[in-house]
Design an enzyme around this catalytic site. Structure first.
Site, PDB file in Angstrom:
ATOM      1  N   ASP A  81       0.828  -1.201   0.000  1.00  0.00           N
ATOM      2  CA  ASP A  81       0.000   0.000   0.000  1.00  0.00           C
ATOM      3  C   ASP A  81       0.866   1.255   0.000  1.00  0.00           C
ATOM      4  O   ASP A  81       1.859   1.337   0.738  1.00  0.00           O
ATOM      5  CB  ASP A  81      -0.886   0.035   1.248  1.00  0.00           C
ATOM      6  CG  ASP A  81      -2.297  -0.461   0.987  1.00  0.00           C
ATOM      7  OD1 ASP A  81      -2.738  -0.415  -0.180  1.00  0.00           O
ATOM      8  OD2 ASP A  81      -2.958  -0.886   1.943  1.00  0.00           O
ATOM      9  N   GLU A 112      -5.315   4.333  -3.282  1.00  0.00           N
ATOM     10  CA  GLU A 112      -6.757   4.528  -3.168  1.00  0.00           C
ATOM     11  C   GLU A 112      -7.245   5.660  -4.066  1.00  0.00           C
ATOM     12  O   GLU A 112      -6.599   6.703  -4.176  1.00  0.00           O
ATOM     13  CB  GLU A 112      -7.128   4.823  -1.712  1.00  0.00           C
ATOM     14  CG  GLU A 112      -6.819   3.667  -0.768  1.00  0.00           C
ATOM     15  CD  GLU A 112      -7.246   3.952   0.668  1.00  0.00           C
ATOM     16  OE1 GLU A 112      -7.929   4.969   0.894  1.00  0.00           O
ATOM     17  OE2 GLU A 112      -6.893   3.150   1.557  1.00  0.00           O
ATOM     18  N   GLU A 179     -14.029  -2.327  -2.049  1.00  0.00           N
ATOM     19  CA  GLU A 179     -14.261  -2.523  -0.622  1.00  0.00           C
ATOM     20  C   GLU A 179     -15.609  -1.959  -0.192  1.00  0.00           C
ATOM     21  O   GLU A 179     -15.929  -0.798  -0.465  1.00  0.00           O
ATOM     22  CB  GLU A 179     -13.147  -1.875   0.205  1.00  0.00           C
ATOM     23  CG  GLU A 179     -13.344  -2.055   1.706  1.00  0.00           C
ATOM     24  CD  GLU A 179     -12.156  -1.646   2.542  1.00  0.00           C
ATOM     25  OE1 GLU A 179     -12.259  -1.731   3.783  1.00  0.00           O
ATOM     26  OE2 GLU A 179     -11.123  -1.251   1.968  1.00  0.00           O
TER      27      GLU A 179
END
Length: 262
Positions: A81, A112, A179
């Protein structure tokens, strides 16, 4: 496995399995499993360090955890990440951040969202850095959401996630995590995209699934999200082992003669 194998799995209708991992010991166990890939998630901040969100995680911490996992599972495909704001400080800074994680041994990075850093995603992909996207609930944006909430329930919200998913594919991402979105929306996106979707709280239609390892093992006694099925009662196993150790020490039966040096 490599990033290209994700596309092959989708073409062959073969489901992909991923789990998070943050340390050497668990990585060694994962290296002996059939799990397809490991995510060194910024969720390490919450799972390993007790923060209430991922926002306190920085690049130094991500590098530390990535290196540990790589040492434990050198033959697994490892995604790291990119932590909060590390890809939001301009193209050069974002590339430098990705370089740190790849130098630590990661094979790909995950970031993200899309809006505002399209140039970063595109340049990374063009530079040979495999990029995994992340849509729906984006933990780094929880302050904007007002907490950990399911995304895409309204028509407008669903259309926005579909738009972003298309953009990720066009910019060169090799896969996208979905998600906490409705299962019907995840199915729509999965059928729409050529790249695979990896679900977490997004229903069974995704091309793959990911869970936090500690959730999968049932290690969290006070926190169990709806989507996180425990495949083991790990907390009970650990507590039983600790209880047995305590009893043996206090009874004087540990260490035994064969566990002692002459």
């Amino acid at each position: 496995m490599c990033a290209r194998d994700f596309l092959g799995a989708k073409h062959e209708c073969r489901k992909l399995s991923m789990v998070t991992c943050y340390d050497y010991t668990f990585a060694r166990l994962l290296s002996k499993s059939a799990i397809d890939a490991i995510l060194v998630g910024d969720s390490a901040g919450m799972v390993m360090h007790g923060y209430d969100s991922t926002l306190s995680v920085d690049l130094k911490l991500m590098r530390l955890h990535t290196e540990a996992v790589v040492r434990g599972a050198p033959d697994k495909f490892i995604v790291a990440d990119m932590p909060f704001l590390s890809f939001r400080k301009g193209l050069s800074a974002a590339l430098d951040s990705a370089h740190v994680l790849l130098s630590a041994g990661a094979h790909a990075v995950k970031l993200e969202g899309v809006d505002g850093h399209e140039d970063v995603i595109e340049r990374m992909a063009q530079s040979g850095i495999p990029v995994m996207g992340h849509l729906g609930l984006q933990p780094q944006s929880i302050r904007a959401y007002g907490g950990f909430k399911v995304q895409g329930r309204s028509e407008q919200g669903a259309c926005e996630i579909v738009r972003q998913a298309r953009a990720l594919e066009e910019l060169g991402a090799f896969a996208v995590v979905l998600e906490c979105i409705p299962a019907s929306l995840a199915r729509e996106i999965t059928e729409l995209l050529r790249i695979p979707t990896i679900g977490i709280g997004a229903g069974a239609a995704c091309d793959g699934q990911i869970l936090v390892l500690q959730d999968l093992l049932g290690m969290n006694v006070d926190f169990r999200p709806k989507f996180a099925r425990p495949f083991s009662d790990g907390a009970r196993s650990v507590l039983d082992a600790l209880g047995s150790f305590d009893e043996a020490v206090k009874a004087g039966t540990f260490p035994a003669l064969e566990e002692s040096y002459s």
